[in-house]
Design an enzyme around this catalytic site. Structure first.
Site, mmCIF file in Angstrom:
data_model
loop_
_atom_site.group_PDB
_atom_site.id
_atom_site.type_symbol
_atom_site.label_atom_id
_atom_site.label_comp_id
_atom_site.label_asym_id
_atom_site.label_seq_id
_atom_site.Cartn_x
_atom_site.Cartn_y
_atom_site.Cartn_z
ATOM 1 N N TYR A 64 0.871 -1.184 0.000
ATOM 2 C CA TYR A 64 0.000 0.000 0.000
ATOM 3 C C TYR A 64 0.904 1.229 0.000
ATOM 4 O O TYR A 64 1.283 1.753 1.050
ATOM 5 C CB TYR A 64 -0.908 0.019 1.232
ATOM 6 N N PHE A 212 -13.771 -3.422 0.257
ATOM 7 C CA PHE A 212 -14.638 -2.719 -0.708
ATOM 8 C C PHE A 212 -16.095 -2.721 -0.246
ATOM 9 O O PHE A 212 -17.007 -2.686 -1.082
ATOM 10 C CB PHE A 212 -14.528 -3.322 -2.121
ATOM 11 N N LEU A 214 -17.504 -0.314 1.245
ATOM 12 C CA LEU A 214 -18.003 1.021 0.886
ATOM 13 C C LEU A 214 -17.782 1.320 -0.586
ATOM 14 O O LEU A 214 -18.657 1.846 -1.268
ATOM 15 C CB LEU A 214 -17.277 2.101 1.706
ATOM 16 N N GLY A 216 -17.570 -0.661 -3.087
ATOM 17 C CA GLY A 216 -18.425 -1.469 -3.958
ATOM 18 C C GLY A 216 -17.818 -1.625 -5.337
ATOM 19 O O GLY A 216 -16.651 -2.019 -5.482
ATOM 20 N N LEU A 226 -22.469 7.793 -7.964
ATOM 21 C CA LEU A 226 -23.898 7.540 -7.763
ATOM 22 C C LEU A 226 -24.111 6.416 -6.759
ATOM 23 O O LEU A 226 -23.441 5.382 -6.830
ATOM 24 C CB LEU A 226 -24.558 7.160 -9.094
#
Ligand SMILES: NC(=O)c1ccc[n+]([C@@H]2O[C@H](COP(=O)([O-])OP(=O)(O)OC[C@H]3O[C@@H](n4cnc5c(N)ncnc54)[C@H](OP(=O)(O)O)[C@@H]3O)[C@@H](O)[C@H]2O)c1
Length: 294
Positions: A64, A212, A214, A216, A226
């Site tokens: 990371y 993921f 949040l 997505g 959106l």
């Protein structure tokens, strides 16, 4: 507001609060080299805010990093000397060269170097939990065997796996003790196998740690512009934000589910911790469940 508001779980013999923190977003406006490198002081403030609010489960990795920021270095600068109750989880398998290019998946004999890289960056002599981040099908025995040797030597406390299908989890559990599974899992990205892994973990007392949850479908780029209307409607009804609804839905999947929302924003850390006390109704959950595969 406290990271234990959704309860606790025993991870590798230590008690962690179910709302944790993912460090991948500390290094820039998007993960890896996809965005602009972060402001160092803000990133350090973000980690400290998480711990101040009770977070004691932090997920990280040596890979990371953006052009000028390293998640492990930021965690070290923010938290060292580390709080006694902090459980730091890192992952090995994938690797990146200094310019950020992805390297081939590590051979079993290269895992020790990856573990040592994490130790150096975090400034520790011991890693609490190490996940083998699998990148596809294939035998796990040699890789997990190499990591289990490092558990025996005291370099690693406990092992987990990441990115695994149900049959790989079964294989891993036959090789060594597995304390957590870190898989992609969100309202949308939720296949039958993903649920089978989550349920198998619950039955075996293994922590299931989704990533993921949040972001997505936005994956490493971050949250899509959106949001689903259903998420917006549930959020509106509870006076909550859409990310809080996503976290509350995820936490409601089982007591063994630990969330590790990733952010580089201290205000978002506070909102994510507050999501631990958001209780969704059965009707809310049923409406959100219906978003699978959308
Ligand atoms: N094992 C694996 O293969 C794997 C893969 C990916 C990630 N992970 C781990 O899982 C963690 C979570 O995944 P992730 O960070 O990729 O994605 P995530 O937590 O699903 O979502 C992160 C995105 O949501 C935004 N966000 C976070 N909190 C928010 C809030 N309260 N309000 C609005 N936006 C918010 C972040 O932007 P801001 O920075 O602007 O808040 C970021 O764009 C990572 O940090 C990493 O530790 C593991």
């Amino acid at each position: 507001m406290h990271a234990s508001d959704a309860g606790t779980w025993t991870l590798g013999g230590r008690t962690v609060n179910r709302v944790g923190f993912g460090a991948m977003r500390l290094t820039g406006s998007a993960a890896f080299h996809l965005g602009v490198p972060s402001d160092r002081r803000l990133a350090i403030a973000t980690v400290r805010e998480a711990v101040r609010l009770g977070v004691n489960h932090v997920d990280t990795a040596a890979f990371y990093f953006s052009a000028t920021r390293s998640a492990n270095e930021l965690i070290n600068a923010a938290l060292s000397p580390y709080p006694e109750d902090l459980v730091l989880v890192t992952k090995v398998g994938p690797g990146r060269d200094p310019s950020g290019e992805w390297l081939d998946f590590a051979r079993p004999d290269q895992l020790r170097g990856q573990v040592e890289e994490n130790l150096r960056q975090l400034g520790r002599d011991h890693l609490d939990v190490v996940n083998l981040r699998v990148l596809g099908p294939g035998p796990l025995a040699e890789h997990l065997g190499a990591l289990a040797d490092m558990v025996g030597e005291g370099l690693i406390g406990h092992l987990g796996v990441s990115g695994v299908a149900k049959e790989q989890l079964d294989e891993a559990r036959g090789i060594t003790e597995i304390v957590c599974v870190q898989n992609r899992y969100s309202l949308e990205a939720r296949s039958a196998d993903a649920d089978a892994v989550l349920e198998a973990c619950g039955e075996a007392g293994i922590a299931f740690v989704p990533f993921f949850s949040l972001a997505g479908t936005g994956t490493a780029h971050g949250r899509p512009a959106l949001e689903h209307e259903t998420v917006l409607a549930v959020a509106w009804a509870h006076g909550a934000t859409p990310p809080q609804v996503r976290l509350a839905w995820t936490l409601a999947r089982g007591e063994h589910v630990l969330v590790i929302p990733g952010t580089g924003n201290p205000a978002h850390v506070a909102q994510n911790v507050a999501a631990g006390s958001l209780r969704l109704s059965e009707d809310d959950r049923a409406r959100l469940d219906a978003l699978a595969g959308t």
